[in-house]
Write an enzyme that holds these catalytic residues in place. Structure first.
Site, PDB file in Angstrom:
ATOM      1  N   PHE A 124      57.828  63.486  49.254  1.00 47.23           N
ATOM      2  CA  PHE A 124      59.032  64.067  49.847  1.00 47.23           C
ATOM      3  C   PHE A 124      60.197  63.072  49.663  1.00 47.23           C
ATOM      4  O   PHE A 124      60.011  61.867  49.821  1.00 47.23           O
ATOM      5  CB  PHE A 124      58.794  64.359  51.333  1.00 47.23           C
ATOM      6  CG  PHE A 124      59.892  65.178  51.949  1.00 47.23           C
ATOM      7  CD1 PHE A 124      60.016  66.531  51.677  1.00 47.23           C
ATOM      8  CD2 PHE A 124      60.826  64.588  52.778  1.00 47.23           C
ATOM      9  CE1 PHE A 124      61.035  67.287  52.224  1.00 47.23           C
ATOM     10  CE2 PHE A 124      61.855  65.337  53.334  1.00 47.23           C
ATOM     11  CZ  PHE A 124      61.957  66.692  53.058  1.00 47.23           C
ATOM     12  N   ASP A 145      51.934  59.878  55.426  1.00 44.16           N
ATOM     13  CA  ASP A 145      52.909  60.787  56.044  1.00 44.16           C
ATOM     14  C   ASP A 145      52.143  62.068  56.390  1.00 44.16           C
ATOM     15  O   ASP A 145      51.617  62.753  55.505  1.00 44.16           O
ATOM     16  CB  ASP A 145      54.059  61.060  55.056  1.00 44.16           C
ATOM     17  CG  ASP A 145      55.180  61.900  55.671  1.00 44.16           C
ATOM     18  OD1 ASP A 145      54.890  62.677  56.595  1.00 44.16           O
ATOM     19  OD2 ASP A 145      56.330  61.801  55.196  1.00 44.16           O
ATOM     20  N   TYR A 158      58.519  68.546  64.686  1.00 48.01           N
ATOM     21  CA  TYR A 158      59.109  69.895  64.691  1.00 48.01           C
ATOM     22  C   TYR A 158      58.434  70.890  63.762  1.00 48.01           C
ATOM     23  O   TYR A 158      58.867  72.030  63.667  1.00 48.01           O
ATOM     24  CB  TYR A 158      60.610  69.835  64.368  1.00 48.01           C
ATOM     25  CG  TYR A 158      60.958  69.071  63.099  1.00 48.01           C
ATOM     26  CD1 TYR A 158      60.759  69.627  61.844  1.00 48.01           C
ATOM     27  CD2 TYR A 158      61.504  67.792  63.172  1.00 48.01           C
ATOM     28  CE1 TYR A 158      61.071  68.932  60.695  1.00 48.01           C
ATOM     29  CE2 TYR A 158      61.816  67.081  62.029  1.00 48.01           C
ATOM     30  CZ  TYR A 158      61.600  67.655  60.792  1.00 48.01           C
ATOM     31  OH  TYR A 158      61.905  66.960  59.660  1.00 48.01           O
ATOM     32  N   LYS A 159      57.394  70.478  63.061  1.00 50.50           N
ATOM     33  CA  LYS A 159      56.729  71.432  62.154  1.00 50.50           C
ATOM     34  C   LYS A 159      55.557  72.075  62.906  1.00 50.50           C
ATOM     35  O   LYS A 159      55.762  72.868  63.805  1.00 50.50           O
ATOM     36  CB  LYS A 159      56.277  70.702  60.891  1.00 50.50           C
ATOM     37  CG  LYS A 159      57.423  70.130  60.058  1.00 50.50           C
ATOM     38  CD  LYS A 159      56.868  69.446  58.834  1.00 50.50           C
ATOM     39  CE  LYS A 159      57.912  68.653  58.077  1.00 50.50           C
ATOM     40  NZ  LYS A 159      58.830  69.493  57.312  1.00 50.50           N
ATOM     41  N   ARG A 178      57.299  79.127  48.873  1.00 49.40           N
ATOM     42  CA  ARG A 178      56.351  78.399  49.724  1.00 49.40           C
ATOM     43  C   ARG A 178      56.133  79.172  51.028  1.00 49.40           C
ATOM     44  O   ARG A 178      57.097  79.567  51.690  1.00 49.40           O
ATOM     45  CB  ARG A 178      56.945  77.019  50.020  1.00 49.40           C
ATOM     46  CG  ARG A 178      56.050  76.144  50.833  1.00 49.40           C
ATOM     47  CD  ARG A 178      56.672  74.796  51.060  1.00 49.40           C
ATOM     48  NE  ARG A 178      57.608  74.821  52.174  1.00 49.40           N
ATOM     49  CZ  ARG A 178      58.057  73.735  52.792  1.00 49.40           C
ATOM     50  NH1 ARG A 178      57.693  72.538  52.357  1.00 49.40           N
ATOM     51  NH2 ARG A 178      58.875  73.818  53.800  1.00 49.40           N
TER      52      ARG A 178
HETATM   53  C1  LIG Z   1      56.644  64.859  53.983  1.00 44.40           C
HETATM   54  C2  LIG Z   1      57.880  64.832  54.834  1.00 44.40           C
HETATM   55  N1  LIG Z   1      58.270  63.665  55.386  1.00 44.40           N
HETATM   56  C3  LIG Z   1      59.355  63.606  56.168  1.00 44.40           C
HETATM   57  C4  LIG Z   1      60.103  64.734  56.441  1.00 44.40           C
HETATM   58  C5  LIG Z   1      61.324  64.731  57.287  1.00 44.40           C
HETATM   59  O1  LIG Z   1      61.752  63.621  57.838  1.00 44.40           O
HETATM   60  P1  LIG Z   1      62.898  63.688  58.938  1.00 44.40           P
HETATM   61  O2  LIG Z   1      62.318  64.333  60.158  1.00 44.40           O
HETATM   62  O3  LIG Z   1      63.266  62.280  59.097  1.00 44.40           O
HETATM   63  O4  LIG Z   1      64.008  64.547  58.426  1.00 44.40           O
HETATM   64  C6  LIG Z   1      59.722  65.966  55.879  1.00 44.40           C
HETATM   65  C7  LIG Z   1      60.500  67.212  56.130  1.00 44.40           C
HETATM   66  O5  LIG Z   1      61.654  67.244  56.404  1.00 44.40           O
HETATM   67  C8  LIG Z   1      58.589  66.003  55.066  1.00 44.40           C
HETATM   68  O6  LIG Z   1      58.206  67.148  54.530  1.00 44.40           O
HETATM   69  N1  LIG Z   2      63.805  68.973  58.514  1.00 43.85           N
HETATM   70  C1  LIG Z   2      64.416  70.016  57.944  1.00 43.85           C
HETATM   71  C2  LIG Z   2      65.727  70.317  58.266  1.00 43.85           C
HETATM   72  O1  LIG Z   2      66.383  69.521  59.134  1.00 43.85           O
HETATM   73  C3  LIG Z   2      66.380  71.405  57.666  1.00 43.85           C
HETATM   74  C4  LIG Z   2      65.667  72.189  56.779  1.00 43.85           C
HETATM   75  C5  LIG Z   2      64.374  71.916  56.450  1.00 43.85           C
HETATM   76  C6  LIG Z   2      63.762  70.806  57.000  1.00 43.85           C
HETATM   77  C7  LIG Z   2      62.394  70.449  56.630  1.00 43.85           C
HETATM   78  O2  LIG Z   2      61.653  70.025  57.458  1.00 43.85           O
HETATM   79  C8  LIG Z   2      61.980  70.566  55.235  1.00 43.85           C
HETATM   80  C9  LIG Z   2      60.539  70.240  55.072  1.00 43.85           C
HETATM   81  N2  LIG Z   2      60.207  68.871  55.361  1.00 43.85           N
HETATM   82  C10 LIG Z   2      59.946  70.554  53.731  1.00 43.85           C
HETATM   83  O3  LIG Z   2      58.772  70.307  53.571  1.00 43.85           O
HETATM   84  O4  LIG Z   2      60.591  71.070  52.856  1.00 43.85           O
END
Ligand SMILES: Cc1ncc(COP(=O)(O)O)c(C=O)c1O
Ligand SMILES: Nc1c(O)cccc1C(=O)C[C@H](N)C(=O)O
Length: 409
Positions: free
Chosen positions: A139, A210, A235-236, A380
């Site tokens: 990511f 991660d 948040y997921k 997805r």
């Molecule tokens: C693998 C992965 N790591 C990290 C994040 C996000 O990190 P953050 O919560 O800092 O935006 C995401 C999605 O946004 C993700 O899919």
């Molecule tokens: N964290 C997100 C956001 O703030 C806005 C839109 C999407 C996201 C996501 O979490 C994307 C996600 N990590 C992904 O796997 O694509």
């Protein structure tokens, strides 16, 4: 329930029968989901647990509005003081990721936790090694954080990016740390955490996992895998709400590692207001600033949904839902499956390549089937076993086939 094996395309009646026998069926009612929507995006933003609004009302009106600053320490006996909120959330998270609460620091975004994890990992890594190994398709934030940290360290490290399938072959004795995401956000491919960690350790390499697309979707056992560090999103699949705090796992054997962001809330006694930093006990030391009470409270309540969930049943349902979706969509000439069929190599999502993926997802969302488009050509679909039913999968698959057909016409 054992995982139903569906080789042929199942009929709606078969799936309604599976719903009727689903041991997790009652969980759906514990979420607020809009009428007419099939939500296949819990891997980006989890749905709202029905108990969260009342909890936030109470925190806002009683704890903030009435009790004001006293709430930081009030009602500690009943476990309602704000100060200990990160620790209480860590205790609820612990069984979901196979860790002790004392190894988990809750707060900050996953990106910030990656920075903390990587600096700590490099601190305990074998001296003299200068490579951070990662999946080339990791990511973006994982890659960017490593690049940023390396810049701060005057480019001392090489960020070696290799395809996930080649990670094993690149576990060489010049590698300090391997930083990977267990489930690929695009393809949904799951890496073998226990095996890769053991291979890394055999070469003296520390690991950072991660868990953004793992925790809450299936059982994670960091202790059994002997993982060194891990991070994840609130948040997921944990349903903590937009921007919910993330978390950092530091195996107890590494708790002495460098705390790069040494803030006052990670101090052993913040209100001593000492001039010098003395780390708090356990992983609490990795907390930086004031806990974000509103979002922590939402996550705290959201995690209660898991209290009576058997994680083996959760995984069985996740695999059955994704198997069903794959079986129903199979055969469309424009949809190319990119998610592994092998259960051991699958997370809780299904992705396809499609020549007009962006437009296809726009049309699906218009029909109430919410998934994601991911560049360059990925459709997805995330399957949260707590609130996605087999009948939902049937309807979503019909919509996908209809849209693919429309775009061909
Ligand atoms: C693998 C992965 N790591 C990290 C994040 C996000 O990190 P953050 O919560 O800092 O935006 C995401 C999605 O946004 C993700 O899919
Ligand atoms: N964290 C997100 C956001 O703030 C806005 C839109 C999407 C996201 C996501 O979490 C994307 C996600 N990590 C992904 O796997 O694509």
């Amino acid at each position: 329930m054992t995982t139903p094996v569906l080789s042929a395309k199942p009929a709606l009646s078969t799936l309604l029968d599976l719903d009727a026998r689903d041991p997790l069926q009652h969980k759906k009612a514990q979420f607020v989901l809009p009428e007419g929507v099939i939500y296949l995006d819990g891997n980006s933003l989890g749905a709202l647990p029905a108990t969260v609004p009342a909890r936030l009302e109470r925190v806002i009106h009683q704890e903030w509005g009435d009790a004001l600053i006293r709430s930081w320490t009030a009602h500690a006996q009943e476990g309602r003081d704000w100060m200990a909120l990160p620790d209480r959330v860590a205790a609820k998270l612990a069984p979901l990721i196979g860790a002790e609460a004392s190894e988990i620091s809750v707060g900050d975004s996953t990106s910030v936790n990656l920075f903390k994890a990587l600096t700590a990992a490099l601190d305990v890594a074998s001296p003299g090694r200068r490579v951070i190994l990662t999946d080339a398709d990791n990511f973006p934030t994982d890659l960017y954080v490593a690049q940023g940290l390396n810049g701060l360290l005057d480019g001392r490290y090489e960020l070696r990016r290799v395809p996930a399938a080649e990670l094993s072959a690149h576990l060489t004795t010049d590698v300090a740390a391997m930083m990977v995401t267990e489930v690929d956000y695009r393809t949904g491919e799951r890496l073998d955490m226990a095996s890769l960690t053991a291979q890394a350790h055999a070469q003296g390499i520390v690991t950072i996992w991660d868990l953004a697309h793992s925790a809450g979707a299936f059982e994670v056992d960091l202790t059994a895998a002997r993982a060194d560090f891990a991070v994840g999103c609130g948040y997921k699949y944990l349903n903590g709400g937009p921007g919910a705090p993330g978390y950092l796992f530091v195996a107890s054997r590494h708790l002495q590692a460098r705390v790069a962001l040494s803030g006052w809330m990670g101090h052993a006694d913040p209100f001593e207001m000492a001039r010098d930093y003395t780390p708090a006990k356990d992983a609490r030391r990795f907390i930086v600033g004031t806990p974000t009470v509103l979002s922590l409270s939402a996550l705290d309540t959201a995690l209660d949904v898991f209290a009576d969930v058997d994680l083996k049943q959760l995984r069985a349902k996740s695999l059955a839902l994704t198997d069903t979706f794959m079986a129903l969509v199979a055969g469309d000439p424009d949809l190319t499956l990119v998610t592994p069929l092998d259960h051991a190599r699958r997370g809780s999502q299904v992705s396809f390549r499609h020549p007009q993926a962006r437009e296809a997802m726009r049309r699906l969302v218009e029909r109430g089937v919410i998934g994601d488009f991911r560049t360059p050509d990925i459709l997805r679909f995330g399957f949260t076993p707590l609130y996605v039913s087999y009948a939902d999968v049937y309807r979503a698959a019909q919509a996908v086939l209809d849209v693919a057909g429309e775009l061909r016409a």
